[in-house]
Scaffold this active site. Structure first.
Site, PDB file in Angstrom:
ATOM      1  N   ARG A  58       4.062  61.475  19.095  1.00 40.41           N
ATOM      2  CA  ARG A  58       4.263  59.914  19.114  1.00 40.41           C
ATOM      3  C   ARG A  58       2.691  59.431  19.378  1.00 40.41           C
ATOM      4  O   ARG A  58       2.459  58.213  18.790  1.00 40.41           O
ATOM      5  CB  ARG A  58       5.028  59.561  20.390  1.00 40.41           C
ATOM      6  N   LYS A 154       3.168  52.957  20.995  1.00 40.46           N
ATOM      7  CA  LYS A 154       2.995  52.807  22.439  1.00 40.46           C
ATOM      8  C   LYS A 154       1.515  52.423  22.497  1.00 40.46           C
ATOM      9  O   LYS A 154       0.485  53.385  22.551  1.00 40.46           O
ATOM     10  CB  LYS A 154       3.077  54.338  22.976  1.00 40.46           C
ATOM     11  N   GLU A 188      14.943  46.036  26.171  1.00 44.21           N
ATOM     12  CA  GLU A 188      14.670  47.177  27.207  1.00 44.21           C
ATOM     13  C   GLU A 188      14.032  46.414  28.514  1.00 44.21           C
ATOM     14  O   GLU A 188      13.772  45.312  28.409  1.00 44.21           O
ATOM     15  CB  GLU A 188      13.624  48.165  26.407  1.00 44.21           C
TER      16      GLU A 188
HETATM   17  N1  PMP Z   1      10.280  51.512  26.862  1.00 42.82           N
HETATM   18  C1  PMP Z   1       8.857  51.191  27.096  1.00 42.82           C
HETATM   19  C2  PMP Z   1       8.287  49.585  26.942  1.00 42.82           C
HETATM   20  C3  PMP Z   1       8.263  51.897  27.643  1.00 42.82           C
HETATM   21  O1  PMP Z   1       6.708  51.539  28.114  1.00 42.82           O
HETATM   22  C4  PMP Z   1       8.697  53.327  28.000  1.00 42.82           C
HETATM   23  C5  PMP Z   1       7.761  54.195  28.578  1.00 42.82           C
HETATM   24  N2  PMP Z   1       7.115  54.967  27.680  1.00 42.82           N
HETATM   25  C6  PMP Z   1       9.882  53.632  27.469  1.00 42.82           C
HETATM   26  C7  PMP Z   1      10.716  52.421  26.749  1.00 42.82           C
HETATM   27  C8  PMP Z   1      10.687  54.972  27.622  1.00 42.82           C
HETATM   28  O2  PMP Z   1       9.780  55.754  26.921  1.00 42.82           O
HETATM   29  P1  PMP Z   1       9.888  57.451  27.148  1.00 42.82           P
HETATM   30  O3  PMP Z   1      11.250  57.759  27.447  1.00 42.82           O
HETATM   31  O4  PMP Z   1       9.344  58.132  25.942  1.00 42.82           O
HETATM   32  O5  PMP Z   1       8.880  57.626  28.280  1.00 42.82           O
END
Ligand code: PMP
Length: 302
Positions: A58, A154, A188
């Protein structure tokens, strides 16, 4: 935050206090950087990084979205992460790789701009309220429209949206807010994906307007292994408010129950049964007690 000894910066280790960049770093001004948040856990077979390959993939994918050509290979970044944990003699910790446009060119064109890469790691446990349950509200802000940015990446700059939302939470006296998407569906949290339970079925917003979380993906798989039905779909705010259980998930926060939304209790206002089962399953997964997903653990001392 808890400082450690060393930070990996552009291929070598600097002392924590000396790992600096110039104030005219392009990414500081415009947010043109990408990063990851990864966790390392103690298991019976030793320290293990959870889903390291997926996080690295990622990281590079996010970089490609923003035309950041990471000047190291995936294997080199992987080694940098493992070395950062070892050199700092860390046990359970949080790992933060970041790649960004550095000093030397300013403006919105990133053509030819230098790229800096760093890896830091430190012990980072979340506050207790995250395990007991969070009071939330639906945010006045929405997540970035997927036509405005590539929401699957990200990217540092997107977190200005998350910071606006977190300021709103702090000013409204809740622990966290829940953001909707550009169409008014549940998206989210500022740094977490979200799950909803209704009549024994687990729902989570479909991909499209959210970060495709690695924890989200793990939860979908282990919940199905536990014989729960999991459905990814567009969720209306009303379905969220009327849910029996709601929980956030993410690498940093792991799994945390939502106990109220807009002042109204979720279920009986405590962590629900399915949330607890999923949490137990996730805990087994990251601490190496679930043998099915051994491939998701990268051992630090191998
Ligand atoms: N959504 C957002 C906006 C985030 O910043 C994160 C943290 N990375 C997540 C969801 C969860 O992602 P992950 O499970 O890959 O950490």
């Amino acid at each position: 935050m808890e400082a450690t000894d060393k930070i990996w910066l552009n291929g070598r280790f600097d002392d924590w206090k000396e790992a600096r960049v110039h104030v005219l770093t392009q990414a500081l001004h415009y947010g043109a950087g990408v990063f990851e948040g990864i966790r390392c856990y103690e298991t019976a077979e030793g320290l293990a990084i959870f889903r390291l390959d997926d996080h690295i993939d990622r990281f590079f994918f996010s970089g490609r979205c923003l035309n950041i050509k990471v000047p190291f290979s995936k294997n080199e970044i992987k080694s940098a992460i493992l070395e950062t944990i070892k050199i700092n003699r860390l046990k359970e910790c949080y790992i933060r790789p970041i790649a960004f446009f550095g000093y030397g060119s300013m403006g919105l064109s990133v053509k030819g701009a230098p790229v800096d890469v760093a890896v830091a790691a430190w012990p980072w446990k979340y506050h207790l309220s995250h395990s007991i349950g969070l009071k939330t509200k639906i945010s006045k802000y929405i997540r970035p429209d997927p036509r405005s940015v590539d929401i699957r990446a990200k990217v540092c700059g997107y977190y200005a949206n998350s910071i606006f939302a977190t300021i709103e939470a702090e000013q409204s006296g809740v622990d966290e807010v829940i953001l909707l998407d550009n169409k008014g569906y549940v998206a989210e949290g500022p740094g977490e994906n979200i799950f909803v339970v209704k009549n024994g079925i687990i729902y989570t917003p479909a991909l499209g307007s959210i970060l495709p979380g690695i924890t989200r993906d793990s939860i979908i798989k282990i919940a199905r292994d536990l014989k729960f039905k999991v459905i990814e779909k567009k969720l209306k705010p009303d379905e969220l408010k009327k849910a029996d259980e709601v929980f956030f998930c993410g690498t940093a926060v792991e799994i945390c129950p939502v106990i109220s939304i807009n002042g109204r209790k979720v279920g009986d206002g405590r962590q629900g049964f399915i949330t607890l089962k999923v949490k137990e399953g996730y805990n087994k997964l990251v601490t190496g007690q679930n043998k099915k997903y051994k491939k998701w653990r990268a051992y630090v001392n191998e």
